[in-house]
Enzyme design. Structure first.
Site, PDB file in Angstrom:
ATOM      1  N   ASP A   1       0.796  -1.235   0.000  1.00 37.14           N
ATOM      2  CA  ASP A   1       0.000   0.000   0.000  1.00 37.14           C
ATOM      3  C   ASP A   1       0.825   1.281   0.000  1.00 37.14           C
ATOM      4  O   ASP A   1       0.278   2.340   0.233  1.00 37.14           O
ATOM      5  CB  ASP A   1      -0.969   0.006   1.189  1.00 37.14           C
ATOM      6  CG  ASP A   1      -0.257   0.134   2.522  1.00 37.14           C
ATOM      7  OD1 ASP A   1       0.959  -0.134   2.578  1.00 37.14           O
ATOM      8  OD2 ASP A   1      -0.907   0.496   3.510  1.00 37.14           O
ATOM      9  N   GLU A   2       2.119   1.210  -0.229  1.00 34.79           N
ATOM     10  CA  GLU A   2       2.864   2.463  -0.279  1.00 34.79           C
ATOM     11  C   GLU A   2       4.070   2.404  -1.196  1.00 34.79           C
ATOM     12  O   GLU A   2       4.631   1.338  -1.438  1.00 34.79           O
ATOM     13  CB  GLU A   2       3.282   2.919   1.133  1.00 34.79           C
ATOM     14  CG  GLU A   2       4.162   1.958   1.880  1.00 34.79           C
ATOM     15  CD  GLU A   2       4.645   2.571   3.190  1.00 34.79           C
ATOM     16  OE1 GLU A   2       3.935   2.396   4.188  1.00 34.79           O
ATOM     17  OE2 GLU A   2       5.698   3.220   3.199  1.00 34.79           O
TER      18      GLU A   2
END
Length: 427
Positions: free
Chosen positions: A147-148
């Site tokens: 997610d990043e």
DNA sequence: TCTGGGGTCCTCGGGCCC
DNA sequence: TCTGGGGCCCGAGGACCC
């Protein structure tokens, strides 16, 4: 002609409550409700079976997801077992429920919260989708997990406009259009500050930090906000009365080195002053692959020998499968145990040849297992293969497993502790 | 009723070789 | 032959991150 060097602009992009947001897209009826993600599939399946028998007007397959009535979702109160929360929605956090909290404890705080199993396959699908959008606009991207990402804005068109805000807004819109998900972006002179900046305006925010912002915006933050200062280092700093990044920056570099060692001390000092030259890495290779499992109840090597042996074999097969599907081979094979008291031990063994077959991994891991204390109950068992290289790069790699002695069974606790001088089981 | 799973990197100590 | 040190690899553990 030589262009004037552009100031370095690095972005950190963090998807907002990623897993929970993906689930909210799949189950729009859950939007705004307290929800946690963490347990296995069993509970949801049980509820869906009840739904199928009580409401046969639909088949209740994948396509009907969005129509599942709220009554048929499992609640935290229904759950009795081990495990922790992976993500909690903001509505659930209001009750004091948060990531890494045990499910049983969370059930006491918010029994009515919907409990969904983590569906990593689906999260990976969304992960690929939002990263494709980024790569289409800014190709220098470092993957930092599902997610990043970090993105180097320096040489990207619009990457310098308004300190990076123009490109950040385009990325947010592109990701929202493609996935329906929101993200927060921090743009700064380096990765360290960008990472902190992306947290400033969550969710859906953009934060632009310049070098002159260090003192007013970074120094008042607690040390723990620095990516790399965890609970242990933070506690040690607090013992010396150092709570904020500014207080850390005020520390003498030599003093930090004296108390935290040359590497760590130097790094702490530089981090507090916002110094970070690490590049944005667009490609990296895995160093190790592992599988581990926490048992439903603590197991004993003798009393639960069959169960442990089966789990051990399965872990070896899973790791072998992961290696093979990725095209990797390794030669450092190891195990990890967590005892009932949470103490962790690891044993590794490096072998002469690179392998990726379950048989050899199981066998070498079995030898590692003979060097640990098996008289105590085990909570977790893991198998790891390290020193990875591409199978194609190993000239002599033979995909056939070596045909030597038969598979070592899960060793008995009564067996001699072995010849390992570090074994403590006999003392 | 505690505390997941999958990783990375660093440190430290021991053994070995030169 | 003994001692000492440096470099390197290996193994264990710890801290940290998502």
């Amino acid at each position: 002609m030589i262009d004037a060097p552009l100031p370095r602009r690095v972005a950190h992009l963090d998807m907002d409550a990623f897993y929970a947001s993906v689930e909210s897209l799949r189950y729009p009826q859950l939007k705004g409700l307290p929800m946690v993600i963490g347990a296995g599939w069993g509970l949801l399946e049980t509820h869906l079976q009840r739904l199928r028998s009580e409401r046969p007007e639909r088949a209740w397959t994948e396509a009907d997801r969005a129509h599942i009535p709220l009554d048929y979702f499992p609640r935290l109160a229904d759950y009795a077992g081990r495990g922790v929360i992976t993500t909690a929605t903001y509505a659930a956090r209001k009750f004091g429920v948060g990531s890494a909290m045990g499910l049983m404890k969370a059930a006491r705080l918010c029994p009515q919260a919907i409990l969904l199993p983590a569906d990593f396959k689906e999260y990976r699908r969304y992960s690929h989708a939002f990263k494709r959008v980024i790569l289409g606009m800014a190709p220098v991207m470092e993957d930092r997990g599902v997610d990043e990402v970090y993105i180097d804005f320096t040489h990207v068109p619009a990457g310098q406009q308004q300190g990076g805000a123009v490109l950040a807004r385009r990325l947010q819109k592109g990701i929202l259009d493609a996935t329906g998900l929101t993200c927060s972006i921090g743009v700064a002179p380096n990765k360290l500050i960008a990472k902190m900046a992306s947290e400033f305006n969550k969710p859906g925010g953009i934060s632009i930090v310049r070098e002159s912002d260090l003192q007013p915006r970074i120094w008042p933050l607690p040390c723990r906000k620095i990516n790399g200062i965890g609970p242990k280092t933070d506690a040690r700093l607090q013992e010396h009365g150092i709570r904020t990044i500014g207080e850390l920056a005020a520390c003498d570099g030599a003093w930090l080195i004296e108390h935290f060692g040359p590497a760590h001390g130097t790094w702490l000092h530089e981090a507090a002053w916002g110094l970070d030259e690490r590049p944005v890495i667009t490609h990296s290779e895995p160093v190790s692959m592992s599988r581990e499992t926490t048992f439903e109840r603590d197991l004993h090597a003798v009393a639960d020998r069959a169960e442990l042996g089966a789990a051990f074999t399965e872990l070896a097969e899973q790791v072998a499968g992961d290696l093979q599907s990725g095209g990797y081979v390794g030669r450092t094979i190891g195990i990890k145990l967590r005892y009932a008291d949470f103490r962790i031990v690891t044993r590794v063994q490096t072998i002469a040849h690179f392998v990726n077959d379950a048989h050899t991994i199981r066998q070498v891991a079995g030898q590692c297992l003979r060097r640990v204390d098996l008289s105590r109950r085990l909570r977790l068992l893991g198998v790891r293969v390290g020193s990875l290289v591409h199978a194609d790069d190993v000239a002599a790699f033979d995909p056939k497993p070596p045909q030597n002695e038969s598979l070592a069974l899960f060793p008995d606790a009564e067996e001699s502790p072995g010849r390992d001088p570090q074994s403590t089981s006999a003392e």
